[in-house]
Design an enzyme around this catalytic site. Structure first.
Site, PDB file in Angstrom:
ATOM      1  N   CYS A  33       0.838  -1.208   0.000  1.00 38.17           N
ATOM      2  CA  CYS A  33       0.000   0.000   0.000  1.00 38.17           C
ATOM      3  C   CYS A  33       0.872   1.255   0.000  1.00 38.17           C
ATOM      4  O   CYS A  33       1.571   1.535   0.972  1.00 38.17           O
ATOM      5  CB  CYS A  33      -0.920  -0.058   1.217  1.00 38.17           C
ATOM      6  SG  CYS A  33      -1.531   1.507   1.840  1.00 38.17           S
ATOM      7  N   CYS A  36       0.409   3.870   2.715  1.00 34.89           N
ATOM      8  CA  CYS A  36       0.882   3.348   4.010  1.00 34.89           C
ATOM      9  C   CYS A  36       2.386   3.572   4.126  1.00 34.89           C
ATOM     10  O   CYS A  36       2.903   3.944   5.181  1.00 34.89           O
ATOM     11  CB  CYS A  36       0.606   1.851   4.137  1.00 34.89           C
ATOM     12  SG  CYS A  36      -1.135   1.420   4.002  1.00 34.89           S
TER      13      CYS A  36
END
Lengths: 108, 303
Positions: A33, A36
């Site tokens: 991600c 993230c």
């Protein structure tokens, strides 16, 4: 300076976060991600500043499906602040460091 | 354009990308540029503060002239969005929206900044509870559910196709799609339900998303809405390569005076490195990035 960001999972979430003697900020993330990854350094910096009073932890949603479901997580990164086993507040997305700092200060 | 390995790949063909292409190509580097000019913030603008142009100039004219100039130095252009980036063995590989892969020794990110949010009622309140800005991040949370994707470009089209592997029903809400024919065919032959010529008016739900209201009066019952405007964002493309963003805003790529990021061979220039969002800054940074990348590629090729 604290102990670094702690990895938690479905098995130790209760002992490390819900029953922790300090408030805890948990970053729900996944290795693939992008957003993230982008907030990782900000969390690390906050841990260096506030790590003595707050547990900074991260939970990989790929390896721990139960905990994210329990907290109705539908997006990553989601950061949830816990105190005495209860959710104090949460933020979603790659937010600015100042935004995370405000969150952390709610339990200081 | 059909060669196997480029020296300098540039994502974005606004002023930063064009200037980078001109400088890198004039240093005899093999250059390839990705993107669509009309998506540059400059395209619809009139510029009155760019040095040496006394009278306001049209952004569109500037961009067209810049492309011609870059092409005269043999830079190649691909009018497609890049949807995937990888960095392996000192080489960058890029996958475009129609599925082609390109490899380059260096990469310059001139992605600009795009507005991600819809700014409609209910959106802000339900972020993380049905409203998402990243299909790749959040698709897995919508297994067996009904979802809608909003957007007119590659990120929305690809996002909708990706979501088919997870969600029960996938709607794609768009005004008009600006994507390649290949991607359009893929979308048309899939089970994505396309709703054209409209847009989201409101996100409905109390504790979580229950549906969306469209401008054409239609209401869709969905559990999630993915807002995917424009191309894939820097956060997705660059962060996956391990690029560091500034920690204060998590919006801009961190660079040094040579426009280098923390990843060797990877540069950034223009709006994506922070304010001021001005053409003068963009071309200045593009110039440095183009020269640096061309030199780096040459060294790498010599090894």
């Amino acid at each position: 300076m604290g102990q670094g960001v702690l990895d938690v999972d479905d098995n130790n979430f209760e002992s490390e976060i819900l029953k922790a003697d300090k408030p805890a900020l948990v970053d729900f993330w996944a290795p693939w991600c992008g957003p993230c990854k982008a907030i990782g350094p900000a969390i690390k910096e906050l841990e260096e500043t506030y790590g003595n009073s707050i547990v900074f932890a991260r939970c990989n949603v790929d390896n721990s499906p139960n905990t994210p479901t329990q907290y109705s997580i539908r997006a990553i990164p989601t950061l949830i602040l816990f105190q005495d086993g209860k959710v104090v507040d949460q933020v979603v997305g790659a937010v600015p460091k100042s935004h995370l700092e405000e969150l952390v200060k709610k339990v200081l | 354009m059909h060669q196997d390995l480029y020296d300098v790949a540039i994502i974005g063909c606004g002023p930063a990308g064009l200037q980078a292409a001109i400088h890198a190509a004039s240093k005899k580097a093999e250059v390839i540029v990705f993107g669509r000019a009309r998506k540059s913030g400059l395209y619809k603008a009139h510029i009155a503060n760019f040095c040496c142009y006394e009278r306001p100039i049209s952004g569109k004219d500037l961009l067209q002239a810049g492309r011609k100039q870059a092409e005269s130095f043999d830079a190649a252009f691909v009018e497609e969005d890049v949807i995937e980036t990888k960095n392996e063995n000192n080489l960058f590989s890029l996958v475009t929206e129609s599925g082609n892969t390109f490899t380059s020794r260096t990469l310059i990110l001139c992605l600009g900044v795009t507005r991600k949010k819809l700014r409609v009622k209910g959106e802000k309140e339900l972020v993380g509870r049905g409203v998402s800005y990243c299909v790749d991040c959040d698709a897995n949370f919508y297994r067996g559910l009904d979802v809608a994707v909003v957007g007119n470009e590659s990120a929305a089209a690809i996002g909708a196709v990706t979501l088919l592997s997870y969600a029960k029903t996938v709607y794609l809400i768009c005004r008009e799609l600006t994507i390649t024919d290949t991607l359009y065919e893929k979308l048309k032959n899939s089970n994505v339900k396309i709703i054209k010529d409209t847009w989201v008016k409101e996100v409905i739900g109390t504790n979580e998303v229950e549906g969306v209201l469209l401008k054409n009066g239609e209401a869709l019952k969905v559990n999630g809405i993915f807002v995917e405007r424009g191309a894939k964002s820097a956060l997705e493309l660059a962060a996956n390569l391990g690029v560091l963003f500034d920690t204060e805003t998590v919006s801009f790529i961190e660079i040094n005076k040579k426009q280098e990021t923390n990843i060797p061979g990877l540069y950034a220039a223009g709006d994506i490195t922070g304010q001021p969002w001005q053409i003068a800054k963009a071309v200045g940074e593009g110039c440095v990035a183009g020269i640096e990348a061309a030199e780096y590629a040459k060294k790498l090729a010599g090894d």
